[in-house]
Design an enzyme around this catalytic site. Structure first.
Site, PDB file in Angstrom:
ATOM      1  N   HIS A  34       0.892   6.834 -66.584  1.00 32.73           N
ATOM      2  CA  HIS A  34       0.341   7.508 -65.404  1.00 32.73           C
ATOM      3  C   HIS A  34       0.931   6.870 -64.152  1.00 32.73           C
ATOM      4  O   HIS A  34       1.689   5.901 -64.257  1.00 32.73           O
ATOM      5  CB  HIS A  34      -1.199   7.398 -65.402  1.00 32.73           C
ATOM      6  CG  HIS A  34      -1.659   5.998 -65.286  1.00 32.73           C
ATOM      7  ND1 HIS A  34      -1.857   5.176 -66.381  1.00 32.73           N
ATOM      8  CD2 HIS A  34      -1.905   5.228 -64.200  1.00 32.73           C
ATOM      9  CE1 HIS A  34      -2.218   3.976 -65.973  1.00 32.73           C
ATOM     10  NE2 HIS A  34      -2.246   3.981 -64.650  1.00 32.73           N
TER      11      HIS A  34
ATOM     12  N   HIS B 176      -8.202  11.017 -61.301  1.00 31.71           N
ATOM     13  CA  HIS B 176      -7.805   9.759 -60.640  1.00 31.71           C
ATOM     14  C   HIS B 176      -6.288   9.651 -60.566  1.00 31.71           C
ATOM     15  O   HIS B 176      -5.750   8.960 -59.702  1.00 31.71           O
ATOM     16  CB  HIS B 176      -8.325   8.543 -61.431  1.00 31.71           C
ATOM     17  CG  HIS B 176      -9.775   8.622 -61.784  1.00 31.71           C
ATOM     18  ND1 HIS B 176     -10.759   8.634 -60.822  1.00 31.71           N
ATOM     19  CD2 HIS B 176     -10.412   8.711 -62.981  1.00 31.71           C
ATOM     20  CE1 HIS B 176     -11.941   8.714 -61.428  1.00 31.71           C
ATOM     21  NE2 HIS B 176     -11.754   8.775 -62.722  1.00 31.71           N
TER      22      HIS B 176
ATOM     23  N   THR C 125      -6.604  -1.764 -63.308  1.00 29.00           N
ATOM     24  CA  THR C 125      -6.726  -1.670 -61.845  1.00 29.00           C
ATOM     25  C   THR C 125      -7.726  -0.592 -61.424  1.00 29.00           C
ATOM     26  O   THR C 125      -7.885  -0.309 -60.243  1.00 29.00           O
ATOM     27  CB  THR C 125      -5.368  -1.331 -61.196  1.00 29.00           C
ATOM     28  OG1 THR C 125      -4.984  -0.011 -61.631  1.00 29.00           O
ATOM     29  CG2 THR C 125      -4.299  -2.338 -61.573  1.00 29.00           C
TER      30      THR C 125
HETATM   31  N1  LIG Z   1      -4.061   1.383 -63.862  1.00 28.69           N
HETATM   32  S1  LIG Z   1      -4.046   0.615 -65.246  1.00 28.69           S
HETATM   33  O1  LIG Z   1      -2.748   0.735 -65.884  1.00 28.69           O
HETATM   34  O2  LIG Z   1      -4.510  -0.753 -65.024  1.00 28.69           O
HETATM   35  C1  LIG Z   1      -5.196   1.378 -66.331  1.00 28.69           C
HETATM   36  C2  LIG Z   1      -4.819   1.672 -67.629  1.00 28.69           C
HETATM   37  C3  LIG Z   1      -5.734   2.282 -68.513  1.00 28.69           C
HETATM   38  C4  LIG Z   1      -7.022   2.579 -68.072  1.00 28.69           C
HETATM   39  C5  LIG Z   1      -7.975   3.237 -69.031  1.00 28.69           C
HETATM   40  O3  LIG Z   1      -7.637   3.479 -70.168  1.00 28.69           O
HETATM   41  N2  LIG Z   1      -9.211   3.546 -68.594  1.00 28.69           N
HETATM   42  C6  LIG Z   1     -10.153   4.243 -69.503  1.00 28.69           C
HETATM   43  C7  LIG Z   1     -10.765   3.318 -70.511  1.00 28.69           C
HETATM   44  C8  LIG Z   1     -11.079   2.000 -70.195  1.00 28.69           C
HETATM   45  C9  LIG Z   1     -11.670   1.173 -71.185  1.00 28.69           C
HETATM   46  C10 LIG Z   1     -11.930   1.659 -72.454  1.00 28.69           C
HETATM   47  C11 LIG Z   1     -11.596   2.969 -72.742  1.00 28.69           C
HETATM   48  O4  LIG Z   1     -11.825   3.449 -73.988  1.00 28.69           O
HETATM   49  C12 LIG Z   1     -11.015   3.804 -71.782  1.00 28.69           C
HETATM   50  C13 LIG Z   1      -7.395   2.281 -66.767  1.00 28.69           C
HETATM   51  C14 LIG Z   1      -6.472   1.668 -65.887  1.00 28.69           C
HETATM   52 ZN   LIG Z   2      -2.418   2.410 -63.382  1.00 30.74          ZN
END
Ligand SMILES: NS(=O)(=O)c1ccc(C(=O)NCc2cccc(O)c2)cc1
Ligand SMILES: [Zn+2]
Length: 262
Positions: free
Chosen positions: A94, A64, A199
């Site tokens: 990221h 992603h 997001t």
């Molecule tokens: N684009 S964002 O910064 O809003 C963003 C940051 C982190 C994550 C993320 O860590 N996703 C994986 C995840 C989500 C919930 C629990 C988890 O253990 C892992 C997704 C989006």
């Molecule tokens: Zn992000």
């Protein structure tokens, strides 16, 4: 589910609600920041970033985005201040970017998109035992967002853009040690802040957003290097370039965006 979420025609942001009901929630991100509607809050503290003792581990392509992960076993890499009541521990950073410079950021400012956006993801280790637990708590995460704008080559970012060839395909990872992300931050740390969400799915409404007003400038060549990555794995026949991995702005639903500056 059987088909994973993404940014394509069949599995993109407008389809996410089918598997993730939070997609239509009351505090979704990103948003369009309408600067004239923001509220200056003089009691907001400055953002305090202490990344000097950071331990970056690896750079990876998760299908992603491209992400740099940090060791988060203690409070050596934290963000403090701003609207935050606790120190939040850096987990990863990221990017999101477009197929061309006219799009790519997730947040927009008065309807303007930037070519990309950097997200430094932190979690409230003072209150929660793990990132996973924090990620579904209303005060669990803090994401520091920085717009990407084309201009001069960025020398600190150059180490990252030069490493992208090692993670061109989904699920590839490479060692990436001693990268201090404070070198990616602009001099001015003026910010907007509001309560929002991840997001990407699962879209948890657990993020205090801190969006810097000043962008990170990078060269067109550095932008192009992000566009050499692929969403797909090396073994997959169809190679789809990783670009336009951004969610469009979501309804504000009565939220106030505060500004740390006049
Ligand atoms: N684009 S964002 O910064 O809003 C963003 C940051 C982190 C994550 C993320 O860590 N996703 C994986 C995840 C989500 C919930 C629990 C988890 O253990 C892992 C997704 C989006
Ligand atoms: Zn992000």
């Amino acid at each position: 589910g059987h088909h994973c979420w993404g940014y394509g025609e069949e599995n993109g942001p407008s389809d996410w609600y089918k598997d993730y009901s939070l997609a239509n929630g009351d505090r979704q991100s990103p948003i369009d920041i309408q600067s004239e509607q923001t509220v200056y809050n003089s009691s907001l503290k400055p953002i305090w970033v202490s990344y000097d003792a950071c331990t970056s581990l690896s750079i990876c392509n998760n299908g992603h985005s491209v992400m740099v992960e940090y060791e988060d076993c203690d409070d050596k890499t934290v963000i403090r201040g701003g609207p935050l009541e606790f120190p939040y521990r850096l987990k990863q950073f990221h990017f999101h970017w477009g197929g061309k410079d006219s799009r790519g950021s997730e947040h927009t400012v008065n309807g303007k998109s930037y070519p990309g956006e950097l997200h430094l993801v932190h979690w409230n280790a003072a209150k929660y035992k793990s990132f996973d637990e924090a990620a579904s708590a209303p005060d669990g995460l803090a994401v520091l967002g920085v717009f990407l704008e084309t201009g001069e080559k960025h020398s600190v970012l150059h180490r990252l853009t030069d490493a992208l060839y090692m993670v061109r395909f989904k699920e590839t990872k490479a060692q990436f040690k001693d990268f201090n992300p404070s070198g990616l931050l602009p001099d001015c740390l003026d910010y907007w802040t509001y309560r929002g969400s991840l997001t990407t799915p699962p879209l948890h409404e657990s993020v205090t957003w801190l969006m810097l007003k000043e962008p990170l400038y990078l060269s067109e060549k550095q932008m192009e290097k992000f566009r050499t990555l692929f969403f797909s794995g090396e073994e997959e026949g169809l190679r789809t370039r990783m670009m336009d991995n951004f969610r469009p702005p979501q309804p504000l639903k009565g939220r106030t965006v505060e500004a740390s500056f006049r």
